[in-house]
Design a protein around this motif. Structure first.
Motif, PDB file in Angstrom:
ATOM      1  N   ILE A   1       0.847  -1.163  -0.013  1.00 29.86           N
ATOM      2  CA  ILE A   1      -0.229   0.137   0.124  1.00 29.86           C
ATOM      3  C   ILE A   1       0.817   1.185   0.013  1.00 29.86           C
ATOM      4  O   ILE A   1       1.766   1.489   0.651  1.00 29.86           O
ATOM      5  CB  ILE A   1      -1.030   0.038   1.122  1.00 29.86           C
ATOM      6  CG1 ILE A   1      -1.960  -1.288   1.385  1.00 29.86           C
ATOM      7  CG2 ILE A   1      -1.715   1.197   1.197  1.00 29.86           C
ATOM      8  CD1 ILE A   1      -2.546  -1.312   2.460  1.00 29.86           C
ATOM      9  N   THR A   2       0.683   2.116  -1.037  1.00 23.23           N
ATOM     10  CA  THR A   2       1.483   3.104  -1.124  1.00 23.23           C
ATOM     11  C   THR A   2       0.695   4.456  -1.017  1.00 23.23           C
ATOM     12  O   THR A   2      -0.485   4.593  -1.659  1.00 23.23           O
ATOM     13  CB  THR A   2       2.392   3.196  -2.663  1.00 23.23           C
ATOM     14  OG1 THR A   2       2.797   2.214  -2.582  1.00 23.23           O
ATOM     15  CG2 THR A   2       3.406   4.239  -2.533  1.00 23.23           C
ATOM     16  N   PHE A   3       1.137   5.563  -0.254  1.00 27.67           N
ATOM     17  CA  PHE A   3       0.479   6.662  -0.055  1.00 27.67           C
ATOM     18  C   PHE A   3       1.292   7.964  -0.533  1.00 27.67           C
ATOM     19  O   PHE A   3       2.598   7.786  -0.417  1.00 27.67           O
ATOM     20  CB  PHE A   3       0.208   7.194   1.231  1.00 27.67           C
ATOM     21  CG  PHE A   3      -0.875   6.248   1.768  1.00 27.67           C
ATOM     22  CD1 PHE A   3      -2.248   6.288   1.805  1.00 27.67           C
ATOM     23  CD2 PHE A   3      -0.382   4.942   2.515  1.00 27.67           C
ATOM     24  CE1 PHE A   3      -3.139   5.570   2.417  1.00 27.67           C
ATOM     25  CE2 PHE A   3      -1.229   4.131   3.049  1.00 27.67           C
ATOM     26  CZ  PHE A   3      -2.541   4.315   3.051  1.00 27.67           C
ATOM     27  N   ASP A   4       0.868   8.954  -1.217  1.00 26.13           N
ATOM     28  CA  ASP A   4       1.472   9.950  -1.746  1.00 26.13           C
ATOM     29  C   ASP A   4       1.539  11.004  -0.721  1.00 26.13           C
ATOM     30  O   ASP A   4       0.517  11.685  -0.288  1.00 26.13           O
ATOM     31  CB  ASP A   4       1.158  10.625  -2.991  1.00 26.13           C
ATOM     32  CG  ASP A   4       1.888  11.965  -3.346  1.00 26.13           C
ATOM     33  OD1 ASP A   4       2.830  12.185  -2.393  1.00 26.13           O
ATOM     34  OD2 ASP A   4       1.237  12.790  -4.177  1.00 26.13           O
ATOM     35  N   LEU A   5       2.735  11.029   0.017  1.00 24.82           N
ATOM     36  CA  LEU A   5       2.758  11.752   1.394  1.00 24.82           C
ATOM     37  C   LEU A   5       3.595  13.179   1.270  1.00 24.82           C
ATOM     38  O   LEU A   5       3.864  13.698   2.083  1.00 24.82           O
ATOM     39  CB  LEU A   5       3.366  10.932   2.540  1.00 24.82           C
ATOM     40  CG  LEU A   5       2.573   9.710   2.943  1.00 24.82           C
ATOM     41  CD1 LEU A   5       3.292   9.145   3.974  1.00 24.82           C
ATOM     42  CD2 LEU A   5       1.281  10.217   3.434  1.00 24.82           C
ATOM     43  N   SER A   6       3.451  13.582  -0.071  1.00 24.69           N
ATOM     44  CA  SER A   6       4.201  14.919  -0.391  1.00 24.69           C
ATOM     45  C   SER A   6       3.569  16.000   0.289  1.00 24.69           C
ATOM     46  O   SER A   6       4.222  17.136   0.592  1.00 24.69           O
ATOM     47  CB  SER A   6       4.395  15.078  -1.797  1.00 24.69           C
ATOM     48  OG  SER A   6       3.024  15.213  -2.510  1.00 24.69           O
ATOM     49  N   ASN A   7       2.298  15.729   0.628  1.00 27.01           N
ATOM     50  CA  ASN A   7       1.604  16.995   1.169  1.00 27.01           C
ATOM     51  C   ASN A   7       1.420  16.533   2.790  1.00 27.01           C
ATOM     52  O   ASN A   7       0.500  15.642   2.982  1.00 27.01           O
ATOM     53  CB  ASN A   7       0.191  17.240   0.733  1.00 27.01           C
ATOM     54  CG  ASN A   7      -0.694  18.086   1.556  1.00 27.01           C
ATOM     55  OD1 ASN A   7      -0.526  18.726   2.448  1.00 27.01           O
ATOM     56  ND2 ASN A   7      -1.570  18.774   0.758  1.00 27.01           N
TER      57      ASN A   7
END
Length: 134
Positions: free
Chosen positions: A67-73
């Motif tokens: 499971i991958t989340f875009d945590l750039s924010n």
């Protein structure tokens, strides 16, 4: 962005059934949710909707896949609201309930106090800090 690749969840294995293959509760789930996209998760009772949401919220770990989340924010947060409100009460007071998640993440006590006070003030619940959450 949220991406699931080959995500599976096996049922906990009982000691007496150690030689059996694990029973899969979720198997080979692949999907991608784009930024700002709204998704509705629909299925029959017992289909695994709640299990999938628990994986996405970090309450369970997948036994397979990623499971991958875009945590750039950095303001992105994950959470879950359970169907039964009583299942969500984890503290005997409002402030204890607020502190619970921070304690589990290993936040220092002084920082927990600061964040709990800030949340109580922000939400207008400061006068209810020592009241039962229900």
């Amino acid at each position: 962005m949220i991406r699931l690749t080959g995500v599976g969840l096996a049922a906990p294995r009982a000691v007496e059934a150690a030689s059996e293959l694990p029973r899969l509760l979720l198997d080979a789930i692949d999907f991608y949710i784009h930024k700002s996209e709204y998704v509705c998760l629909v299925g029959s009772n017992g289909a695994g909707k709640s299990l999938l949401l628990q994986l996405l919220a970090g309450l369970r770990q997948p036994s397979a896949g990623e499971i991958t989340f875009d945590l750039s924010n950095e303001s992105v947060r994950r959470g879950i609201v359970f169907q039964n409100p009583d299942d969500q009460i984890v503290g005997s007071t409002v402030e204890r309930a607020l502190a619970f998640g921070l304690e589990n993440r290993g936040v220092a006590p002084a920082e927990i106090r600061r964040q709990v006070d800030e949340a109580l003030e922000w939400s207008g619940l400061a006068s209810s800090a020592r009241r039962p959450p229900h």
